[in-house]
Design a protein around this motif. Sequence first.
Motif, PDB file in Angstrom:
ATOM      1  N   THR A 209       0.879  -1.230  -0.187  1.00  0.00           N
ATOM      2  CA  THR A 209       0.112  -0.008  -0.045  1.00  0.00           C
ATOM      3  C   THR A 209       0.870   1.123   0.060  1.00  0.00           C
ATOM      4  O   THR A 209       0.427   2.595  -0.473  1.00  0.00           O
ATOM      5  CB  THR A 209      -0.866  -0.095   1.270  1.00  0.00           C
ATOM      6  OG1 THR A 209      -0.219  -0.236   2.250  1.00  0.00           O
ATOM      7  CG2 THR A 209      -2.020  -0.962   1.202  1.00  0.00           C
ATOM      8  N   GLY A 214      -1.032   1.102  -4.196  1.00  0.00           N
ATOM      9  CA  GLY A 214      -2.155   1.678  -2.922  1.00  0.00           C
ATOM     10  C   GLY A 214      -2.413   2.849  -3.134  1.00  0.00           C
ATOM     11  O   GLY A 214      -3.225   3.461  -2.313  1.00  0.00           O
ATOM     12  N   ARG A 220      -5.975  -0.119  -5.874  1.00  0.00           N
ATOM     13  CA  ARG A 220      -6.414  -0.588  -4.519  1.00  0.00           C
ATOM     14  C   ARG A 220      -7.378  -1.560  -4.847  1.00  0.00           C
ATOM     15  O   ARG A 220      -7.686  -2.560  -4.038  1.00  0.00           O
ATOM     16  CB  ARG A 220      -7.231   0.499  -3.981  1.00  0.00           C
ATOM     17  CG  ARG A 220      -6.413   1.903  -3.284  1.00  0.00           C
ATOM     18  CD  ARG A 220      -7.290   3.019  -2.915  1.00  0.00           C
ATOM     19  NE  ARG A 220      -6.098   3.891  -1.798  1.00  0.00           N
ATOM     20  CZ  ARG A 220      -6.478   3.978  -0.857  1.00  0.00           C
ATOM     21  NH1 ARG A 220      -7.468   3.442  -0.113  1.00  0.00           N
ATOM     22  NH2 ARG A 220      -5.667   4.874  -0.030  1.00  0.00           N
ATOM     23  N   LEU A 258      -8.516   0.363   2.031  1.00  0.00           N
ATOM     24  CA  LEU A 258      -8.383   0.454   0.864  1.00  0.00           C
ATOM     25  C   LEU A 258      -9.793   0.791  -0.013  1.00  0.00           C
ATOM     26  O   LEU A 258      -9.704   1.342  -1.007  1.00  0.00           O
ATOM     27  CB  LEU A 258      -7.999  -0.922   0.038  1.00  0.00           C
ATOM     28  CG  LEU A 258      -6.681  -1.307   0.596  1.00  0.00           C
ATOM     29  CD1 LEU A 258      -6.397  -2.668   0.133  1.00  0.00           C
ATOM     30  CD2 LEU A 258      -5.433  -0.390   0.289  1.00  0.00           C
ATOM     31  N   TYR A 562      -4.451   3.756   4.993  1.00  0.00           N
ATOM     32  CA  TYR A 562      -2.726   3.664   4.557  1.00  0.00           C
ATOM     33  C   TYR A 562      -2.387   4.917   3.838  1.00  0.00           C
ATOM     34  O   TYR A 562      -2.967   5.685   3.377  1.00  0.00           O
ATOM     35  CB  TYR A 562      -2.729   2.484   3.409  1.00  0.00           C
ATOM     36  CG  TYR A 562      -2.892   1.100   4.132  1.00  0.00           C
ATOM     37  CD1 TYR A 562      -1.935   0.779   5.039  1.00  0.00           C
ATOM     38  CD2 TYR A 562      -3.906   0.414   3.716  1.00  0.00           C
ATOM     39  CE1 TYR A 562      -2.334  -0.564   5.496  1.00  0.00           C
ATOM     40  CE2 TYR A 562      -4.033  -0.867   4.194  1.00  0.00           C
ATOM     41  CZ  TYR A 562      -3.369  -1.359   5.138  1.00  0.00           C
ATOM     42  OH  TYR A 562      -3.377  -2.684   5.648  1.00  0.00           O
TER      43      TYR A 562
END
Length: 562
Positions: A209, A214, A220, A258, A562
């Motif tokens: 990520t 990411g 994602r 995500l 993230y």
Amino acid sequence: MSADNIEKLYQNYGILADAKDDISKHEKEYLEILAAVKGSDKEKRLASQFIAKFYTSFPNLADQAIEAQFDLCEDDDVAIRKQAIKALPTMCNNNKDHTTRISDILAQLLQSDDATEINVVTNSLVTILKSDPKGTLTGLFSQIHQSTDSEVPNEVVRERCIKFLATKVKQLGREIIDKECEELIIVEGKKILQDSVAEEFEHIMELLTWTKIGKTPAGRKELTELILALAFTPGDWHPEDPEYIDRLIQCTQHALPLFTAQVDSTQYVNIFCDNVLAQWNDLATTGSADIKLEILKTFAELTEHCGELENAPQKINIVYDVLMKYLPEAPIENEKDDVKETKPEEESKADESKAAPSLQFSHVECALFALHSLCRKSPEALSADAARLKPLRLRLQYTARLTQGYIKKLKEVTQGKKGDDANTEENKLKVAALMTTSNINTLIRDIFRTPPSFKSKVQLSFQTKKAEKEENQPAVIHEREKESSSKRHRPITFDNGEKKESPEKRSRSGDGNVKMYTPPSGKYSSRLSNSGRFTGSNPSRGRGYGRRDFRNNAPYRRRNNY
């Protein structure tokens, strides 16, 4: 004899140092230095320094020099090993051809039991990672795969290599880790995920990520699909086995950050509805931890980013059934007034039997939030079935009475607290409880609108991410509830088609022995977890997924974005 050998080593060093451009003519002296790795401890210490210093001047002897240095890295004397390890990066300075090989060896040396030696190995790896990131990463990934595929897997090497990558790569940043290295990390990281245990999975997910995969909706989405394939196998699902439940929860919690408006969680919602919630009574429960609460928390967060559902009414009915398991039945209020005279002992037993139920607020919040979120996608699904809406509203009306009592009590004990008093664990728990009950109240009000409305937005009480304007508020209150403090809220009531009465009259018209629920003055329900953690109980450890242990005693961690 040893003194003569040491003197000879110094002489050879002097010859090579003074040779300058003619150093290639002195292979004999360099070979004597290489041979010193079989000598005394002092000879070995000198050799480890001299081999690395003149390594690039003798390309024809590169393999011999590397092997000689590796021998020193495996010496019985830890001081010699550490000195040889420190010298290894020097051999990569002007010649990157052997970086991968040296990185591979350093990776193997991470299995040492000596903390100071591991620190030296780590520093050497960081040094060559800065000078030749791609070569170093290639060597590390190669050792990770070798440690798994060999006849005797080396779990320690694999785990420490993965941990090194997860921590050091991000620290070095994109000034060192270029696009080519990112591509390598993405390709190899996906391979590792296919065969990883809980802690390794977490490290690799954090690393992936961090990369470009990411940072884009397409990337994602790819990660969420990869995680889903690891979390759930349609032909291999056993809800009665806690290992399967643990794996699904932990993998899903890594996927949660995500999901966005562009990356929906619909596939996950479908799987949870059809394979988890639909088999609610068959789910494994182990130890003292409440796995079902953890499932409900995870599912509630999933529904926030759910897209259009196929057969939405069926999914809503599944969530409805789970919610009804946690909503208390409303007491019967319209009993006959001519109650026969009873003995005091019988009255006491009757009072106990009619005491307010123990309401699991955290479970109710999650299940109600999930139902509310899914109904937003199909608003007519709930109101179209009067046979299901009526009992739901009856229970919600009673639940609202209980939560309103809690809210009043919790506001009294939490308002005005500042400084250390506000930061005590007890106060934090009460603030979380206030947020939980306020959320329940807000969601219930939507269902009592005609027709039911699902427009209110609340933040789940266990989520750590807060909007700046809500940082000091215990709950996200719907705008229609933000009225003047002097104005009393009208209690939530349910019209069952009979003669309408005021809430006060209705409560008085029933059995006089039914007591109103009184919120406890002590701590809030112990079932509410403010930490968001849940620990598995099986200590066994295996490699990969399927019937192997995924938990590895790792706690469930609530994920920030993230």
